[in-house]
Design a protein around this motif. Sequence first.
Motif, short mmCIF file in Angstrom:
data_model
loop_
_atom_site.label_atom_id
_atom_site.label_comp_id
_atom_site.label_asym_id
_atom_site.label_seq_id
_atom_site.Cartn_x
_atom_site.Cartn_y
_atom_site.Cartn_z
N ALA A 125 -2.93 1.26 -18.97
CA ALA A 125 -3.16 0.70 -20.04
C ALA A 125 -3.47 1.44 -21.35
N ALA A 126 -3.04 0.99 -22.33
CA ALA A 126 -3.27 1.91 -23.65
C ALA A 126 -4.82 2.26 -23.86
N GLY A 127 -5.35 3.22 -24.03
CA GLY A 127 -6.73 3.64 -24.17
C GLY A 127 -7.53 4.12 -22.77
N ASP A 128 -6.58 3.75 -21.77
CA ASP A 128 -7.27 4.31 -20.57
C ASP A 128 -6.53 5.58 -20.04
N THR A 129 -7.09 6.07 -18.94
CA THR A 129 -6.56 7.51 -18.45
C THR A 129 -5.85 7.29 -17.01
N SER A 130 -6.47 6.15 -16.43
CA SER A 130 -5.89 5.98 -15.03
C SER A 130 -5.57 4.35 -14.61
N ALA A 131 -4.77 4.15 -13.55
CA ALA A 131 -4.19 2.94 -12.95
C ALA A 131 -4.24 3.05 -11.39
N THR A 132 -4.45 1.91 -10.74
CA THR A 132 -4.23 1.96 -9.46
C THR A 132 -2.93 1.21 -9.09
N PHE A 133 -2.40 1.33 -7.70
CA PHE A 133 -1.41 0.52 -7.32
C PHE A 133 -1.63 0.47 -5.79
N THR A 134 -0.95 -0.41 -5.20
CA THR A 134 -1.00 -0.53 -3.71
C THR A 134 0.22 0.06 -2.73
N VAL A 135 -0.10 0.77 -1.96
CA VAL A 135 0.93 1.37 -1.04
C VAL A 135 1.17 0.35 0.08
N SER A 136 2.10 -0.39 0.68
CA SER A 136 2.24 -1.09 1.86
C SER A 136 3.17 -0.43 2.71
N THR A 137 2.62 -0.26 4.04
CA THR A 137 2.98 0.08 5.15
C THR A 137 3.66 -0.97 6.01
N ASN A 138 4.89 -0.25 6.91
CA ASN A 138 5.61 -1.30 7.88
C ASN A 138 5.33 -0.95 9.43
N SER A 139 5.83 -1.85 10.00
CA SER A 139 5.41 -1.75 11.46
C SER A 139 6.33 -0.24 12.01
N LEU A 140 5.71 0.52 12.72
CA LEU A 140 6.55 1.58 13.33
C LEU A 140 7.32 1.29 14.66
N THR A 141 8.46 1.80 14.90
CA THR A 141 9.28 1.60 16.27
C THR A 141 8.78 2.63 17.29
N ALA A 142 8.21 3.74 16.99
CA ALA A 142 7.71 4.61 17.73
C ALA A 142 6.20 4.88 17.94
N CYS A 143 5.75 5.07 19.19
CA CYS A 143 4.21 5.67 19.29
C CYS A 143 3.83 6.68 18.82
#
Length: 251
Positions: A125-143
Motif C-alpha cells: 500500500a502507498a506509504g508502506d514498505t511491506s506486505a504479506t501474502f499466503t503460500v498454499s501447499t498441495n498434497s505430495l505423492t511421494a514420502c
Amino acid sequence: MTLSVAAPAGGAVVALLSTNPAVATVPANVTVPAGATGANFTVSTTAVTASTSVTIWAANYSTVLTVTPVPTLSSLSLNPASVTAGTTSSGRVTLTAVAPAGGAVVALASNNTAVATVPTSVTVAAGDTSATFTVSTNSLTACASSVATISATYGGVTKSAGLTVAPATDTVAIQQADYFANRHELRVAATSTGSTATLQVYVTSTGELIGTLTHYDGNRYSGRFTWPVNPQNITVRSSLCGSATKAVTSK
C-alpha cells in the motif's frame, strides 16, 4: 509560479534557483506572458537514496520540494520456511522505501506449483514498505520432502526464498510381532491413524518385503506370513508415509 498582478507588455522574466541542483534543477528563469499572472516551469530531479529537501526560489519567493527515493525490492521472507503438505506459509515482501501513490505491485511466482502456489502479485500500500501474502501447499505423492522456490520481483530486482514441504504422514504402531519357529510363521498386528493406508511389513535389516497387512477394522491391520527364519526386527511402512519398527518375539 504566480504573480500578484498581470505581467506588463513584453512579459515578466522571473529568475529561478535551486539550492541543490545535484538533486533538483530548474531553468535560469521563466517568462510570464504579458497580461498573464502565472507561468509553469519544469523541475528535473535525480535519483536519491534518502528523502532530500530542496528549496526552489522564484525571485524573492520560495517553496520546498521533497525528493523521495524510488523504491525497489529489498527482501522476501517465508514464515515458516518448512511446512507440512496441505498447510500454508506466510510470505512477506519488503521495499527499500515507502511505496508510491497507488501502491507498489510486486510480482510473485513459484517454480514448483505442484508443491506450492502463490498469488500472481501482492500490493504494498502507498506509504508502506511491506506486505504479506499466503503460500498454499498441495498434497505430495511421494514420502519425501520437496522444495519450491518462491520469487518476488519489483523495480527491476528479484528476490527468492525456498519453502520445504514435508509429506503429511500417518502414525503407525505395531502391537504384535511374533515368530512361530515350528510353523515358520510370522504374525503381525498394527494400527494406522490413516484409515485408507496400506501397510506393508519389511525385514528391517535388509529392507526385504515380507507381505501386506489386511485392513480389517477401523484403523487396525493384521497378517500371518510364512517366513523361513525369524527376521529379528520388522518395519511396517504405510502408503501414507508413516512407519514403525519392532523387535520380533520368538514363540
